[in-house]
Design a protein around this motif. Sequence first.
Motif, mmCIF file in Angstrom:
data_model
loop_
_atom_site.group_PDB
_atom_site.id
_atom_site.type_symbol
_atom_site.label_atom_id
_atom_site.label_comp_id
_atom_site.label_asym_id
_atom_site.label_seq_id
_atom_site.Cartn_x
_atom_site.Cartn_y
_atom_site.Cartn_z
ATOM 1 N N HIS A 121 21.158 -11.920 10.130
ATOM 2 C CA HIS A 121 20.593 -12.184 11.401
ATOM 3 C C HIS A 121 19.098 -11.834 11.049
ATOM 4 N N LEU A 122 18.101 -12.221 12.099
ATOM 5 C CA LEU A 122 16.845 -11.729 11.681
ATOM 6 C C LEU A 122 16.344 -10.503 11.598
ATOM 7 N N PHE A 123 17.098 -9.710 12.603
ATOM 8 C CA PHE A 123 16.599 -8.305 12.887
ATOM 9 C C PHE A 123 17.449 -7.460 12.476
ATOM 10 N N GLY A 124 16.798 -6.104 12.078
ATOM 11 C CA GLY A 124 17.572 -5.234 11.230
ATOM 12 C C GLY A 124 17.710 -4.033 12.098
ATOM 13 N N SER A 125 18.104 -2.882 11.563
ATOM 14 C CA SER A 125 18.572 -1.746 12.285
ATOM 15 C C SER A 125 17.377 -1.335 13.296
ATOM 16 N N ASN A 126 16.288 -0.934 12.362
ATOM 17 C CA ASN A 126 14.927 -0.328 13.115
ATOM 18 C C ASN A 126 14.492 -1.350 14.176
ATOM 19 N N ASP A 127 14.530 -2.618 14.060
ATOM 20 C CA ASP A 127 14.064 -3.692 15.047
ATOM 21 C C ASP A 127 15.026 -3.505 16.421
ATOM 22 N N MET A 128 16.274 -3.216 16.283
ATOM 23 C CA MET A 128 17.235 -3.145 17.283
ATOM 24 C C MET A 128 16.870 -1.954 18.235
ATOM 25 N N HIS A 129 16.723 -0.958 17.364
ATOM 26 C CA HIS A 129 16.380 0.267 18.039
ATOM 27 C C HIS A 129 15.101 0.189 18.886
ATOM 28 N N LEU A 130 14.012 -0.406 18.106
ATOM 29 C CA LEU A 130 13.008 -0.836 19.049
ATOM 30 C C LEU A 130 13.071 -1.529 20.180
ATOM 31 N N PRO A 137 6.470 -3.590 25.686
ATOM 32 C CA PRO A 137 6.963 -4.856 25.035
ATOM 33 C C PRO A 137 6.783 -4.837 23.635
ATOM 34 N N VAL A 138 7.929 -5.391 22.949
ATOM 35 C CA VAL A 138 7.883 -5.552 21.368
ATOM 36 C C VAL A 138 8.033 -6.812 21.013
ATOM 37 N N TRP A 139 6.888 -7.183 20.386
ATOM 38 C CA TRP A 139 6.865 -8.642 19.760
ATOM 39 C C TRP A 139 7.142 -8.606 18.346
ATOM 40 N N LEU A 140 8.267 -9.508 17.816
ATOM 41 C CA LEU A 140 8.789 -9.370 16.561
ATOM 42 C C LEU A 140 8.359 -10.639 16.273
ATOM 43 N N ILE A 141 7.357 -10.898 15.044
ATOM 44 C CA ILE A 141 6.954 -12.229 14.665
ATOM 45 C C ILE A 141 7.497 -12.409 13.284
ATOM 46 N N LYS A 142 8.088 -13.492 12.935
ATOM 47 C CA LYS A 142 8.712 -13.875 11.859
ATOM 48 C C LYS A 142 7.609 -14.207 10.733
ATOM 49 N N PRO A 143 7.713 -13.844 9.543
ATOM 50 C CA PRO A 143 6.766 -13.806 8.512
ATOM 51 C C PRO A 143 6.244 -15.500 8.425
ATOM 52 N N ASP A 144 7.270 -16.306 8.436
ATOM 53 C CA ASP A 144 6.911 -17.716 8.280
ATOM 54 C C ASP A 144 6.533 -18.363 9.576
ATOM 55 N N ALA A 276 12.394 -23.822 19.163
ATOM 56 C CA ALA A 276 11.631 -22.693 19.734
ATOM 57 C C ALA A 276 11.100 -21.939 18.697
ATOM 58 N N ASP A 277 9.891 -21.633 18.871
ATOM 59 C CA ASP A 277 8.875 -20.742 17.718
ATOM 60 C C ASP A 277 9.353 -19.123 18.108
ATOM 61 N N ILE A 278 9.578 -18.997 19.616
ATOM 62 C CA ILE A 278 9.658 -17.768 20.163
ATOM 63 C C ILE A 278 10.479 -17.824 21.350
ATOM 64 N N ILE A 279 11.244 -16.522 21.570
ATOM 65 C CA ILE A 279 11.798 -16.631 22.692
ATOM 66 C C ILE A 279 11.286 -15.262 23.632
ATOM 67 N N VAL A 280 10.882 -15.454 24.768
ATOM 68 C CA VAL A 280 10.254 -14.309 25.603
ATOM 69 C C VAL A 280 11.484 -14.053 26.512
ATOM 70 N N MET A 281 11.969 -12.746 26.362
ATOM 71 C CA MET A 281 13.213 -12.338 27.337
ATOM 72 C C MET A 281 13.385 -10.738 27.520
ATOM 73 N N HIS A 306 17.019 -17.126 15.167
ATOM 74 C CA HIS A 306 16.148 -16.859 13.987
ATOM 75 C C HIS A 306 14.586 -17.359 14.291
ATOM 76 N N CYS A 307 14.084 -17.008 15.229
ATOM 77 C CA CYS A 307 12.907 -17.133 15.790
ATOM 78 C C CYS A 307 12.210 -15.902 16.201
ATOM 79 N N SER A 308 11.132 -15.790 16.408
ATOM 80 C CA SER A 308 10.131 -14.931 16.857
ATOM 81 C C SER A 308 10.619 -14.454 18.236
ATOM 82 N N VAL A 309 10.626 -13.149 18.819
ATOM 83 C CA VAL A 309 11.112 -12.638 20.021
ATOM 84 C C VAL A 309 9.895 -11.760 20.716
ATOM 85 N N LEU A 310 9.508 -11.819 21.949
ATOM 86 C CA LEU A 310 8.945 -11.252 22.770
ATOM 87 C C LEU A 310 9.680 -10.373 23.656
#
Length: 325
Positions: A121-130, A137-144, A276-281, A306-310
């Motif tokens: 899956h896209l998000f690792g342990s530190n991402d999930m903790h954040l 708000p936390v905006w995780l942006i995919k490299p591509d 979707a390029d991003i999910i806001v949730m 597997h998309c960016s998330v806000l």
Amino acid sequence: MKRFKNILCVLESEEDCHPILERAITLAETNQAILTIVTVVPHITVDFNLFKDDPDIDLQTIMENEKKEKLDSLVKSFLHKIKIETRTLSGVPFLEIIYDVLRNGHDLVIKMPEIADWLDHLFGSNDMHLLRKCPCPVWLIKPDSPKSYHNILAAVDLDSDDAEQLEASQKALNLQILQMASSLAVNDFSQLHVVHVWDAPAESLMHSPFIKMTKEEIDDYANRVKDQQEEKLNTFLHDAIDSQVGNMLDYLKPNIHLIKGLASQSIPQLAKKIEADIIVMGTVARTGIPGFIMGNTAETILNQIHCSVLAIKPPEFITPVKLEE
């Protein structure tokens, strides 16, 4: 986007970092916000007897200084646009990021997901903790991720509990989700999608052979629940139009998705279907149970997309992470 005043951009790698840098700088420039760019250096745990010939050597400081120089080099070409502060943090990444948010009042964290090819899956342990614990708000942006988003998905939850305070909190969270998704869609000239997933919880029980109900009666129940959910969604959108989101919704003409099913399955499926390029949730459960940081539904969704998330927290959210006194 919603107006931000103090943005924290976290870089974990110098590779493929320009998309996130450009996004953070453009956002800070548009909002006339303070922009801080940091990288987190882990604590070095080595046998310092290896350096007994030079007892004054400090590997931690050397690594932090090298990282700071690289950060300064990365932002150098953007300094004509905006003032940028750079610094290195040292320790557990998610904790240091949250500490920095608490110390300096950042109202948005932007970072790329952890780079780990072995994850399914896209998000690792530190991402999930954040996502669970960061107070802003936390905006995780995919490299591509594309420079401009094409399809933005705003996921709202309209099934509130009976408690009036929780219902008000959830409404405020849904409005914030819609506001952020709408303003991002306006900025990027994107198509906005709004989804609410509903379920008829008693329907499966009604099919039991011990409960003698006809198919027509069961269908009538499901249709009544659907009508109630549709009315909830229409009321929410009507209230949103009467708020500061209204002009943006009139301009965007969002695609509305009212889906019967489980949010944990339906939202990832819809995100894939519409590309979707991003999910806001929202990422925090509405139960109000102390220590219940993220809802199971949100966690399941995040582990499938597997998309960016806000990710946004309710207004009254308090992080369990505390600054050391």
